[in-house]
Write an enzyme that holds these catalytic residues in place. Sequence first.
Site, PDB file in Angstrom:
ATOM      1  CG  ASP A 346      38.469  42.226  39.904  1.00 13.96           C
ATOM      2  OD1 ASP A 346      37.835  42.698  40.847  1.00 13.96           O
ATOM      3  OD2 ASP A 346      38.165  42.402  38.700  1.00 13.96           O
ATOM      4  CD  GLU A 382      35.603  40.796  43.660  1.00 21.17           C
ATOM      5  OE1 GLU A 382      34.983  41.747  44.162  1.00 21.17           O
ATOM      6  OE2 GLU A 382      36.192  40.870  42.572  1.00 21.17           O
TER       7      GLU A 382
END
Length: 703
Positions: A346, A382
């Site tokens: 993330d 990401e």
Amino acid sequence: MEIWPGRAAPLGATWDGEGTNFSVFSSVAERIELCLFDAAGRETRADLPERTAFCWHGYVPGAGPGQRYGFRVHGPWDPARGLRCNPGKLLLDPYARAIDGEVRWGEEVFGHRRDDADARHDADSAPAVPRSIVVDPRYDWGDDRPPALPRTETIVYEVHVKGFTARHPAVPPELRGTYAGLAHPAALAHLRRLGVTAVEILPVHHFVHDGHLLAKGLRNYWGYNSIGYFAPHAEYAAAARADGAGGQVREFRDMVRALHAAGLEVILDVVYNHTAEGNGEGPTLCFRGLDNPAYYRLDPENPRQYVDYTGTGNSLNMREPYVLQLLMDSLRYWVTEMHVDGFRFDLAATLARELFDVDRLGGFFDVIHQDPVISRVKLIAEPWDLGPGGYQVGNFPPLWMEWNGKYRDTVRDYWRGQPATLDELAFRLTGSSDLYSEDGRRPTASVNFVTAHDGFTLADLVAYDEKHNEANGEGNRDGESHNRSWNCGVEGPTADPEVLACRRRRQRSFLATLLLSQGVPMLLGGDELGRTQRGNNNAYCQDDELSWFDWEGGDEELLEFTARLVRFRRRHPVFRRRRFFQGRPVRGTGSSDIVWLRPDGLTMRDEDWAAGFARSLAVFLNGRQIPSRGPRGERIADASFLLLFNAHHEPVLFRLPEAPWSGRWLEVLDTAKPLPEDGAETAAGEEVAVAGRAVVVLRRVEV
């Protein structure tokens, strides 16, 4: 409590069959108390007797699995210098393998006084915070064999452990929403039918439900609020309710073993960029109380403040060796002890910030690349964060795969009819060579997606122009406002048959585009069932039927369409090439591996790509010109295909090309139809009608 010197390594609580060694890092502590809790919650404290290289340690004979524990740190309290030691706060072990309990929000969980952030608040937090658990590390993995599929074979399914089975009628009620539920035969049967090869699970590191959400009757559903990087989130474990000795660890392993047996890889969505402790006004649960300046990026001009590249209040300090060690130890633990097959990071750009700018050669990546364990699993970034220069799509090192945000945006724009998108679409369909070819990466560096947990579902992407996040209690101000969506003429639910037909056709066209593009496709769990969040594009706090799968109301026809499309991709290597297309004659045959064509059957010219009105094109994929070979050196050959894309609202006639791409063509897919199936044959020079907002795929009939 009897406590011996013990040893500094490994960090955490390590049971050896006779007792437990405890070790925790702090460079600012003056002394650290180990706190043990009995079954009645009574606390016993003893100082950790030794310190080695800032690791405080001690061994407690007789302490074993099921023992609840925590730490209290005595040291300086000086927020102006970033120091926040407070022995009134019971702290979690950063290396805890299991965690019990939730935060009960009150004044006592904060290290500072709410009316004076510089004043220490000494109230005991122990009754209101979670506790670490000593676990038995033993587990019989039997003949567990991770699938270890190459990237070209990978089809990712992004899914939430709880939401997947919370309403599944075939899963026993006591297992719904748990690791055991995801491993249930009924859940596995759906994944096998769909044909995906990997489940990418939303965060399962133990996380905290935010106090402001609980006050509104909401919860942190997505779980991007980690506090324990080694501990499976206990709420997702049926065993944790029945087994006080860390049953969530065993249940998670059981789930992984069952998924592997079903031929599925397990990828964890991990949140190493920030923690649940938030900014300077947040609670003291773990890292802040142990060593605030080491664990967090502090503002050098004002160490009271935290550097925040994530929008959540803090950023972990990737320049600190013990923080890098924590992350690497965590990653290795999940691979070696929990048998997971990869990670999705993330806001990964935060991990690359050495100073302030994103550094693609940062220390974190250096450590990852040389690690003999982590460098061999699937690593997905990401590739952005919220800081300056944080959008880094295409800029991660060669070992990494990336969520391709440009793919999502381009495909959405094309299918809603935006002008001048053909050249961008061509790059995205063919693996985004403009992003990944210069540093030696392959098409599989691109993880292609149209929808993900963050944003509209596929059903909502074609049914809403605007977000509808009122249920989040933030006045519909949260979430992305520019969704690149189109509602087909009516906002939200409708009974209009023409609007519904348009929506169904566009859903199928999105799925066809995704699964016929080069790269690694990622499906959002539930899109195959027509799952809706009623226009909510930020359902992070909706732990309810808005987010959970509606199995009984699912779209069976769309599921079958998706499953057939997945099988079609897996049968044909021309849609999952290892190398980028060349677009010119190869192997001296005079035949190109890819050709772009206009609807009139002629090859695209430079000016055609920039024509704003043009929203239709065809692409010829030559299955006889695949440059890679199989694992035993065998030549890979496939049929050749002609893909016809029409993003206009009205039908378009495509003239089939003449030599050298001519032949007889068999229709194998038309997204204007409910299911992919063989249709009529056509020949060079004939015309094929493609409905508005539809894709048609033709296979060349080889003589």
